[in-house]
Design a protein around this motif. Structure first.
Motif, PDB file in Angstrom:
ATOM      1  N   UNK A 186      22.301  18.025  36.384  1.00 51.31           N
ATOM      2  CA  UNK A 186      23.254  18.816  37.400  1.00 51.31           C
ATOM      3  C   UNK A 186      24.201  19.800  36.788  1.00 51.31           C
ATOM      4  N   UNK A 187      24.574  19.693  35.422  1.00 52.86           N
ATOM      5  CA  UNK A 187      25.518  20.526  34.736  1.00 52.86           C
ATOM      6  C   UNK A 187      24.730  21.837  34.391  1.00 52.86           C
ATOM      7  N   UNK A 188      23.641  21.700  33.905  1.00 47.71           N
ATOM      8  CA  UNK A 188      22.925  23.044  33.390  1.00 47.71           C
ATOM      9  C   UNK A 188      22.772  23.965  34.511  1.00 47.71           C
ATOM     10  N   UNK A 189      22.116  23.661  35.559  1.00 48.39           N
ATOM     11  CA  UNK A 189      21.910  24.403  36.725  1.00 48.39           C
ATOM     12  C   UNK A 189      23.253  25.065  37.383  1.00 48.39           C
ATOM     13  N   UNK A 190      24.256  24.120  37.486  1.00 44.20           N
ATOM     14  CA  UNK A 190      25.575  24.628  37.793  1.00 44.20           C
ATOM     15  C   UNK A 190      26.132  25.779  36.856  1.00 44.20           C
ATOM     16  N   UNK A 191      25.998  25.494  35.635  1.00 44.00           N
ATOM     17  CA  UNK A 191      26.372  26.408  34.718  1.00 44.00           C
ATOM     18  C   UNK A 191      25.631  28.142  34.851  1.00 44.00           C
ATOM     19  N   UNK A 192      24.240  27.932  35.216  1.00 38.11           N
ATOM     20  CA  UNK A 192      23.647  28.817  35.290  1.00 38.11           C
ATOM     21  C   UNK A 192      23.553  29.693  36.593  1.00 38.11           C
ATOM     22  N   UNK A 193      23.572  29.008  37.540  1.00 38.32           N
ATOM     23  CA  UNK A 193      23.527  29.371  39.014  1.00 38.32           C
ATOM     24  C   UNK A 193      25.090  29.960  39.413  1.00 38.32           C
ATOM     25  N   UNK A 194      26.173  28.970  39.105  1.00 35.89           N
ATOM     26  CA  UNK A 194      27.475  29.181  39.740  1.00 35.89           C
ATOM     27  C   UNK A 194      27.979  30.059  38.559  1.00 35.89           C
ATOM     28  N   UNK A 195      28.012  30.002  37.394  1.00 35.91           N
ATOM     29  CA  UNK A 195      28.727  30.825  36.381  1.00 35.91           C
ATOM     30  C   UNK A 195      27.777  32.129  35.767  1.00 35.91           C
ATOM     31  N   UNK A 196      26.551  31.863  35.902  1.00 34.30           N
ATOM     32  CA  UNK A 196      25.705  33.022  35.404  1.00 34.30           C
ATOM     33  C   UNK A 196      25.775  32.993  33.850  1.00 34.30           C
ATOM     34  N   UNK A 197      25.589  31.577  33.240  1.00 32.29           N
ATOM     35  CA  UNK A 197      25.389  31.663  31.900  1.00 32.29           C
ATOM     36  C   UNK A 197      24.062  31.367  31.430  1.00 32.29           C
TER      37      UNK A 197
END
Length: 282
Positions: A186-197
């Motif tokens: 859950x964290x990795x998709x959040x970091x990528x999609x929400x924060x653009x990491x």
């Protein structure tokens, strides 16, 4: 009054019986199970704790709350080991540079972890089994549709991004505590999609968020009587955690050997089948 108190006392006694400890499983199956789960996780760049939970409940026959607490203990060891291992790919300086993102998610995840662990200790065994079954399906969906996510830039900006980060962190903290996992799916998709990491950076940032989040959840679990299962099964925890680290190392070196288009549906199916079995435990 007495007619109401007798069933209530009986229910509490049954809850304690359901959460009683089993004899600790032998070391060899513990190491083999940990290695297999670690390898499955390593093949997709994750720790594999979501797969370890059904193994603890099923073949190793731990009660729901015991399995969650033991899974949390092993997840702590695996995540603490994984962070320095990834330093060769993503240096600590790159993680430190992104401290605002880490703090944003932690502002929600630490609170979520505390509440999630508290809820798990108060739920009846039957209800906890069913909550875990539903969460396994949620993780399967996240694995299928969130893994390998890409984003050119942050989804939001300014105060809206901060608010969204806190809310997402809280939800992830609750799920991670309830399942005893790190929450990377859950964290990795959040970091990528929400924060653009970047996806590689997101993997390390997720570990930086997961570690303090799990410590908070683990601390909350330590206040419950069921936490004694960690001491009662300390050899099992140590052996399976080592097996998980070894398996994750092997799986990481095999990363890309099996196409994700084939691997992810199989792993998602394993989680769905596991969720059905966990539900039936309830």
């Amino acid at each position: 009054m007495s007619q109401q108190s007798i069933p209530l006392s009986s229910e509490r006694a049954n809850t304690r019986d359901e959460r009683g400890s089993n004899p600790s499983p032998p070391p060899v199956p513990a190491f083999a199970g940990g290695a297999l789960i670690g390898m499955l996780g390593g093949l997709i760049g994750l720790g594999g704790a979501e797969f370890r939970l059904p193994l603890l409940i099923g073949p190793f026959r731990f009660r729901a709350l015991e399995a969650v607490i033991l899974n949390k203990a092993m997840s702590l060891v695996v995540v603490a080991s994984a962070l320095p291992f990834r330093a060769a790919t993503v240096p600590f300086s790159a993680i430190a540079t992104n401290w605002p993102i880490i703090l944003n998610l932690l502002a929600g995840s630490l609170v979520g972890a505390w509440f999630g662990a508290g809820w798990a200790t108060r739920l009846s065994s039957r209800t906890l089994y069913r909550v875990l079954a539903v969460l396994l399906v949620l993780i399967a969906v996240a694995l299928l549709f969130g893994h390998g996510s890409t984003a050119a830039s942050a989804l939001l900006s300014g105060p809206w991004l901060i608010v969204a980060g806190v809310i997402a962190g809280f939800a992830i903290g609750v799920v991670a505590s309830l399942m005893g996992v790190a929450g990377g799916e859950l964290l990795i998709p959040t970091l990528v999609l929400l924060f653009g990491a970047d996806i590689k950076l997101a993997g390390s940032l997720s570990l930086a968020v997961s570690l303090p989040t799990m410590i908070v959840g683990f601390t909350r679990y330590s206040r419950d009587n069921a936490f004694a299962t960690v001491a009662q099964n300390k050899v099992f925890v140590a052996v399976m955690a080592v097996g998980s680290i070894v398996g994750a190392f092997i799986g990481g070196h095999l990363l890309g050997l099996v196409p994700e288009q084939v691997l992810l549906p199989i792993l998602a199916l394993i989680l769905v089948v596991s969720s059905v079995k966990v539900w039936r435990h309830g």
